[in-house]
Write a protein that holds these residues in place. Structure first.
Motif, PDB file in Angstrom:
ATOM      1  N   SER A   1      35.818  15.164  42.964  1.00  0.00           N
ATOM      2  CA  SER A   1      34.610  15.135  42.137  1.00  0.00           C
ATOM      3  C   SER A   1      33.638  14.045  42.581  1.00  0.00           C
ATOM      4  O   SER A   1      32.420  14.240  42.548  1.00  0.00           O
ATOM      5  CB  SER A   1      34.988  14.933  40.668  1.00  0.00           C
ATOM      6  OG  SER A   1      35.754  13.759  40.489  1.00  0.00           O
TER       7      SER A   1
ATOM      8  N   SER B   1      23.508  20.497  36.927  1.00  0.00           N
ATOM      9  CA  SER B   1      24.660  20.846  36.080  1.00  0.00           C
ATOM     10  C   SER B   1      25.974  20.485  36.758  1.00  0.00           C
ATOM     11  O   SER B   1      26.876  19.907  36.134  1.00  0.00           O
ATOM     12  CB  SER B   1      24.633  22.340  35.733  1.00  0.00           C
ATOM     13  OG  SER B   1      23.473  22.673  35.005  1.00  0.00           O
ATOM     14  N   TRP B   2      26.085  20.813  38.029  1.00  0.00           N
ATOM     15  CA  TRP B   2      27.341  20.530  38.733  1.00  0.00           C
ATOM     16  C   TRP B   2      27.511  19.040  39.034  1.00  0.00           C
ATOM     17  O   TRP B   2      28.632  18.551  39.134  1.00  0.00           O
ATOM     18  CB  TRP B   2      27.431  21.353  40.014  1.00  0.00           C
ATOM     19  CG  TRP B   2      27.837  22.770  39.745  1.00  0.00           C
ATOM     20  CD1 TRP B   2      27.073  23.885  39.835  1.00  0.00           C
ATOM     21  CD2 TRP B   2      29.136  23.204  39.300  1.00  0.00           C
ATOM     22  NE1 TRP B   2      27.798  24.993  39.481  1.00  0.00           N
ATOM     23  CE2 TRP B   2      29.068  24.610  39.146  1.00  0.00           C
ATOM     24  CE3 TRP B   2      30.332  22.559  39.010  1.00  0.00           C
ATOM     25  CZ2 TRP B   2      30.155  25.361  38.727  1.00  0.00           C
ATOM     26  CZ3 TRP B   2      31.424  23.301  38.593  1.00  0.00           C
ATOM     27  CH2 TRP B   2      31.329  24.677  38.457  1.00  0.00           C
TER      28      TRP B   2
ATOM     29  N   SER C   1      30.815  17.276  37.695  1.00  0.00           N
ATOM     30  CA  SER C   1      31.625  16.538  38.677  1.00  0.00           C
ATOM     31  C   SER C   1      31.892  15.111  38.211  1.00  0.00           C
ATOM     32  O   SER C   1      33.011  14.602  38.337  1.00  0.00           O
ATOM     33  CB  SER C   1      30.917  16.524  40.036  1.00  0.00           C
ATOM     34  OG  SER C   1      30.794  17.828  40.565  1.00  0.00           O
TER      35      SER C   1
END
Length: 391
Positions: free
Chosen positions: A60, A297-298, A302
């Protein structure tokens, strides 16, 4: 009569075992965490958990850093938005509460000398909120540093968080330094320092003034120091106040910190007036409007996964080990950038990765060496207490 004596002996032995367990929870190992937890976790299941948390941190952190660079390269220029997405993804963690089985109520306490104080929910809320404010400031400093610094130099300065964390852990959590631990810290730091000698192919053609470069330098150093301090006091909170490794408590502290940080950053976003340019940024993003939303968003998701892995490693091991894993992931960023951005792979990147792995193995080997001594210590504690209770 013989049966009565056997029952009494059995009860006495059970009581002695219970006292041994209670007493052992007060002991600390040389690395600053509970001896009973350390020994209880010496199992295959525990190693799987450590591996899962480590994977979350490495994967992440790499994904969030690469996506953050993509955001800047494709037209994003809002430092407040880049900061907000680092903490605003906490709602994705709320559904996990549904899957958690109900557990016993935990009454956090804090002991100083001979006095023990119970902490109420408002006090815990204030504690978590203060962590969140520190997290917000830290994320903002990192965002400014990432905007003004080249990728390799930024990665080098981020590696300094390991040194800051080691210093704070020494004073806050009584962290002890053995030759293998020192070797690990040196190797991991050198592996990140090497990145400064590579060419900054991903830094783009945008050059910044010397003044902005100095600002970026100071912000990144400040963020690294703040992050190292935050990890240390988080470990202190789990060891001395919460005294539990419950996954629900991990979620509690992440959600409460992120909520407080989100409010603080939103206030800063509107107070600065930067929110007015967000629509234009959304419309002019080079990859399109949908990609703009998906990128942010990711990034948010993450960083929340990173928080779970980071806090999980603090609970199960120590803040220094959590930072070791995080620093281990720094050389991964230039390597992944080879695939994502088409950068060139050179010898420096390979050597940096090898040194990082070597440093991690050195730290893990020290943990392996300490295991037999810790088991012997617990056996001695149990034997002494049970022997003391026998008639």
């Amino acid at each position: 009569m013989g049966e009565v004596q056997e029952v009494q002996l059995s009860i006495t032995t059970d009581q002695g075992s219970q006292e041994a367990e209670t007493y052992s929870t007060e002991l600390k190992t040389v690395n600053g965490f509970s001896l009973s937890n350390f020994l209880h976790n010496k199992s295959f299941k525990w190693w799987i958990l450590i591996a899962a948390y480590s994977f979350l941190v490495l994967a992440s952190q790499t994904a969030a850093t690469i996506l953050g660079k993509l955001y800047y390269n494709q037209g994003g220029n809002s430092t407040w938005m880049a900061t907000l997405v680092q903490v605003a993804g906490f709602p994705v963690l709320i559904p996990f509460y549904y899957f958690l089985s109900s557990s016993r109520e935990i009454s956090p306490t804090f002991t100083t000398g001979s006095r023990t104080y119970k902490l109420s929910i408002p006090i815990l809320g204030l504690l978590y909120s203060s962590f969140g404010i520190l997290l917000a400031v830290d994320c903002m400093l990192y965002s400014i540093g990432s905007l003004y610094m080249p990728v390799s130099t930024y990665s080098l300065l981020c590696a300094s968080q390991l040194a800051f964390n080691a210093i704070f852990s020494f004073f806050v959590n009584a962290q002890k330094f053995t030759p293998f631990v020192v070797n690990s810290l040196v190797l991991l730091t050198i592996s990140s320092i090497l990145l400064v000698f590579q060419s900054d192919d991903t830094s783009g053609s945008n050059e910044v003034s010397k003044f902005k470069y100095v600002i970026g330098f100071l912000c990144t150093i400040g963020a690294s120091a703040g992050y190292g301090f935050l990890l240390s006091i988080t470990q202190f909170t789990f060891n001395r106040v919460l005294k539990t490794d419950s996954f629900k408590i991990i979620l509690d502290i992440i959600v409460c910190e992120s909520l407080a940080a989100t409010f603080a950053i939103i206030i800063g976003l509107f107070a600065s007036g930067e929110w007015k340019s967000l629509h234009s940024e959304y419309e002019n993003f080079k990859l399109g409007r949908v990609s703009y939303i998906m990128t942010l968003s990711w990034i948010a998701i993450s960083w929340q996964l990173f928080s779970i892995g980071c806090v999980g490693l603090i609970v199960e091991f120590s803040s220094l080990f959590s930072n070791v894993i995080s620093t281990l992931g720094l050389p991964l960023v230039p390597i992944v950038a080879v695939i994502v951005f088409g950068d060139k792979m050179d010898g420096i990147k390979v050597v940096s990765m090898v040194l990082a792995i070597w440093g991690f193995v050195s730290y893990a080997y020290q943990h392996y060496l300490e295991a037999p001594n810790s088991k012997t210590a617990k056996i001695d504690v149990v034997n002494n207490l049970t022997t003391k209770e026998e008639p």
